[in-house]
Design an enzyme around this catalytic site. Structure first.
Site, PDB file in Angstrom:
ATOM      1  N   SER A   8      13.286  -2.158  -5.886  1.00  0.00           N
ATOM      2  CA  SER A   8      12.097  -2.679  -5.216  1.00  0.00           C
ATOM      3  C   SER A   8      11.046  -3.054  -6.251  1.00  0.00           C
ATOM      4  O   SER A   8      10.565  -2.198  -6.999  1.00  0.00           O
ATOM      5  CB  SER A   8      11.516  -1.632  -4.257  1.00  0.00           C
ATOM      6  OG  SER A   8      10.235  -2.045  -3.849  1.00  0.00           O
ATOM      7  N   HIS A  31      14.692  -6.260  -4.106  1.00  0.00           N
ATOM      8  CA  HIS A  31      14.017  -5.957  -2.844  1.00  0.00           C
ATOM      9  C   HIS A  31      12.540  -6.331  -2.975  1.00  0.00           C
ATOM     10  O   HIS A  31      11.845  -5.839  -3.857  1.00  0.00           O
ATOM     11  CB  HIS A  31      14.180  -4.463  -2.551  1.00  0.00           C
ATOM     12  CG  HIS A  31      13.633  -4.016  -1.240  1.00  0.00           C
ATOM     13  ND1 HIS A  31      14.311  -4.168  -0.053  1.00  0.00           N
ATOM     14  CD2 HIS A  31      12.471  -3.393  -0.936  1.00  0.00           C
ATOM     15  CE1 HIS A  31      13.589  -3.656   0.932  1.00  0.00           C
ATOM     16  NE2 HIS A  31      12.458  -3.175   0.425  1.00  0.00           N
ATOM     17  N   ASP A  33       8.971  -6.414  -1.163  1.00  0.00           N
ATOM     18  CA  ASP A  33       8.197  -5.829  -0.062  1.00  0.00           C
ATOM     19  C   ASP A  33       6.982  -6.682   0.254  1.00  0.00           C
ATOM     20  O   ASP A  33       6.064  -6.795  -0.543  1.00  0.00           O
ATOM     21  CB  ASP A  33       7.740  -4.413  -0.454  1.00  0.00           C
ATOM     22  CG  ASP A  33       8.890  -3.422  -0.432  1.00  0.00           C
ATOM     23  OD1 ASP A  33       9.551  -3.319   0.624  1.00  0.00           O
ATOM     24  OD2 ASP A  33       9.134  -2.773  -1.455  1.00  0.00           O
ATOM     25  N   MET A  35       3.778  -7.081   2.546  1.00  0.00           N
ATOM     26  CA  MET A  35       2.887  -6.280   3.395  1.00  0.00           C
ATOM     27  C   MET A  35       1.613  -7.053   3.681  1.00  0.00           C
ATOM     28  O   MET A  35       1.072  -7.714   2.789  1.00  0.00           O
ATOM     29  CB  MET A  35       2.533  -4.970   2.691  1.00  0.00           C
ATOM     30  CG  MET A  35       3.725  -4.156   2.221  1.00  0.00           C
ATOM     31  SD  MET A  35       3.189  -2.560   1.579  1.00  0.00           S
ATOM     32  CE  MET A  35       4.739  -1.964   0.863  1.00  0.00           C
ATOM     33  N   HIS A  64      11.741  -7.723   2.611  1.00  0.00           N
ATOM     34  CA  HIS A  64      11.431  -6.726   3.643  1.00  0.00           C
ATOM     35  C   HIS A  64      10.028  -7.013   4.152  1.00  0.00           C
ATOM     36  O   HIS A  64       9.049  -6.739   3.457  1.00  0.00           O
ATOM     37  CB  HIS A  64      11.542  -5.322   2.989  1.00  0.00           C
ATOM     38  CG  HIS A  64      11.154  -4.195   3.894  1.00  0.00           C
ATOM     39  ND1 HIS A  64      10.897  -2.924   3.413  1.00  0.00           N
ATOM     40  CD2 HIS A  64      11.002  -4.134   5.233  1.00  0.00           C
ATOM     41  CE1 HIS A  64      10.589  -2.132   4.418  1.00  0.00           C
ATOM     42  NE2 HIS A  64      10.636  -2.837   5.535  1.00  0.00           N
ATOM     43  N   MET A  66       6.986  -6.271   6.095  1.00  0.00           N
ATOM     44  CA  MET A  66       6.193  -5.253   6.804  1.00  0.00           C
ATOM     45  C   MET A  66       4.907  -5.936   7.261  1.00  0.00           C
ATOM     46  O   MET A  66       3.818  -5.697   6.743  1.00  0.00           O
ATOM     47  CB  MET A  66       5.907  -4.074   5.858  1.00  0.00           C
ATOM     48  CG  MET A  66       7.145  -3.203   5.650  1.00  0.00           C
ATOM     49  SD  MET A  66       7.025  -2.187   4.173  1.00  0.00           S
ATOM     50  CE  MET A  66       7.559  -3.383   2.952  1.00  0.00           C
ATOM     51  N   MET A 135      14.289   3.214   7.664  1.00  0.00           N
ATOM     52  CA  MET A 135      13.247   3.643   6.717  1.00  0.00           C
ATOM     53  C   MET A 135      13.305   5.164   6.542  1.00  0.00           C
ATOM     54  O   MET A 135      13.366   5.907   7.522  1.00  0.00           O
ATOM     55  CB  MET A 135      11.858   3.254   7.232  1.00  0.00           C
ATOM     56  CG  MET A 135      11.547   1.761   7.200  1.00  0.00           C
ATOM     57  SD  MET A 135      11.643   0.995   5.562  1.00  0.00           S
ATOM     58  CE  MET A 135      10.404   1.905   4.643  1.00  0.00           C
ATOM     59  N   ASP A 173      15.578   2.956   2.647  1.00  0.00           N
ATOM     60  CA  ASP A 173      14.437   2.525   1.819  1.00  0.00           C
ATOM     61  C   ASP A 173      13.351   3.587   1.899  1.00  0.00           C
ATOM     62  O   ASP A 173      12.835   3.871   2.989  1.00  0.00           O
ATOM     63  CB  ASP A 173      13.933   1.179   2.362  1.00  0.00           C
ATOM     64  CG  ASP A 173      12.767   0.610   1.561  1.00  0.00           C
ATOM     65  OD1 ASP A 173      12.432   1.160   0.495  1.00  0.00           O
ATOM     66  OD2 ASP A 173      12.196  -0.402   2.024  1.00  0.00           O
TER      67      ASP A 173
HETATM   68  C1  DX5 Z   1       7.828   1.188   1.121  1.00  0.00           C
HETATM   69  C2  DX5 Z   1       8.682   0.058   0.679  1.00  0.00           C
HETATM   70  C3  DX5 Z   1       9.713   0.451  -0.294  1.00  0.00           C
HETATM   71  C4  DX5 Z   1       9.200   1.043  -1.572  1.00  0.00           C
HETATM   72  C5  DX5 Z   1      10.163   2.111  -1.979  1.00  0.00           C
HETATM   73  O1  DX5 Z   1       7.160   0.881   2.285  1.00  0.00           O
HETATM   74  O2  DX5 Z   1       9.339  -0.539   1.783  1.00  0.00           O
HETATM   75  O3  DX5 Z   1      10.632  -0.596  -0.559  1.00  0.00           O
HETATM   76  O4  DX5 Z   1       9.064   0.124  -2.623  1.00  0.00           O
HETATM   77  O5  DX5 Z   1       9.687   2.766  -3.092  1.00  0.00           O
HETATM   78  P1  DX5 Z   1      10.322   4.154  -3.581  1.00  0.00           P
HETATM   79  O6  DX5 Z   1      11.754   3.916  -3.897  1.00  0.00           O
HETATM   80  O7  DX5 Z   1       9.497   4.485  -4.789  1.00  0.00           O
HETATM   81  O8  DX5 Z   1      10.135   5.158  -2.469  1.00  0.00           O
HETATM   82 ZN    ZN Z   2      10.960  -1.978   1.335  1.00  0.00          ZN
END
Ligand code: DX5
Ligand code: ZN
Length: 228
Positions: A8, A31, A33, A35, A64, A66, A135, A173
């Site tokens: 990620s 990956h 993220d 947001m 991903h 969010m 998750m 994740d």
């Molecule tokens: C959190 C993200 C993850 C995050 C995971 O909401 O969706 O992808 O980057 O990070 P780690 O592996 O550090 O928990």
């Molecule tokens: Zn994620």
């Protein structure tokens, strides 16, 4: 199928994303993220960054989302070059239509479940999807502690997929590390997102290879994989 490790970039240096992608060259997917500070209390990046990243790396992008209103935004991430797009079912107005649109545009369609969301109500949607994301933290931030209370949901998700004779990937994740990856794999996961466990390591590429070896060994002895 061997385990897939998706670092990620949330835990990477955002000013050096091309180098950070290169640093995990052996990864299966990157990956990404996304947001929006509404669906989760954090703000990251959007379509232009995905477009640039696509040009900067040959590693496929696993986006991903969010965000609220993924029905409106997800198609743009496919157009930007994402190979897989994950929307949260809690945010989607029409998940079947959305999954079909993502697939029609040429990406893999995936649906994510927050920790308090059960898989069972979505059993009939499984054929529309290429991956389910369970998750293992509340979405929003990297570096959180793994929620082992999610292990039964990973198990039930894998059982449902097997019962329907489908070939979906199960992604986990949040808090995935050398300490937790084997339990996830034994429960039914085969795609592993790792942020801090990869980018917090001295050698990120080596961390990817070590996590993959651990997950492969755990899958090899897992009942769900043997029955497959
Ligand atoms: C959190 C993200 C993850 C995050 C995971 O909401 O969706 O992808 O980057 O990070 P780690 O592996 O550090 O928990
Ligand atoms: Zn994620």
């Amino acid at each position: 199928m061997p385990a897939q490790i998706n670092p990620s970039i949330l835990s990477a240096d955002f000013a050096r994303l091309a180098d950070e992608a290169e640093a995990v060259g052996g990864a299966d997917w990157l990956h990404v993220d996304v947001m929006d500070n509404h669906f989760v209390p954090n703000l990251t990046l959007g379509v232009p960054v995905v477009e640039s990243l696509r040009k900067a790396t040959g590693t496929p992008l696993d986006c991903h989302l969010m965000i609220e209103d993924p029905d409106r935004w997800a198609p743009a991430f496919v157009e930007a070059g994402a190979g897989s797009v994950t929307f949260h079912v809690e945010a989607a107005a029409a998940p079947v239509r959305l999954a079909r649109e993502i697939r029609a545009k040429g990406a893999r369609a995936a649906m994510a479940l927050k920790p308090a969301t059960a898989i069972e109500p979505y059993e009939d949607l499984l054929p529309e999807l290429d991956m389910l994301l369970v998750m293992t933290v509340e979405p929003g931030f990297g570096g959180q502690a793994f929620l082992d209370i999610m292990l039964p949901k990973i198990r039930r998700t894998r059982e449902l997929i097997s019962r329907h004779g489908l070939d979906l990937w199960v992604q986990v994740d949040g808090g995935v590390s050398a300490e937790t990856i084997e339990r996830c794999a034994e429960a039914g996961a085969d795609v592993f997102v790792a942020g801090s466990a990869v980018y917090g390591a001295d050698d990120p590429a080596r961390a990817v290879a070590a996590l993959r070896a651990q997950a492969d060994a755990a899958i090899a002895r897992a009942p769900w994989a043997c029955a497959h």
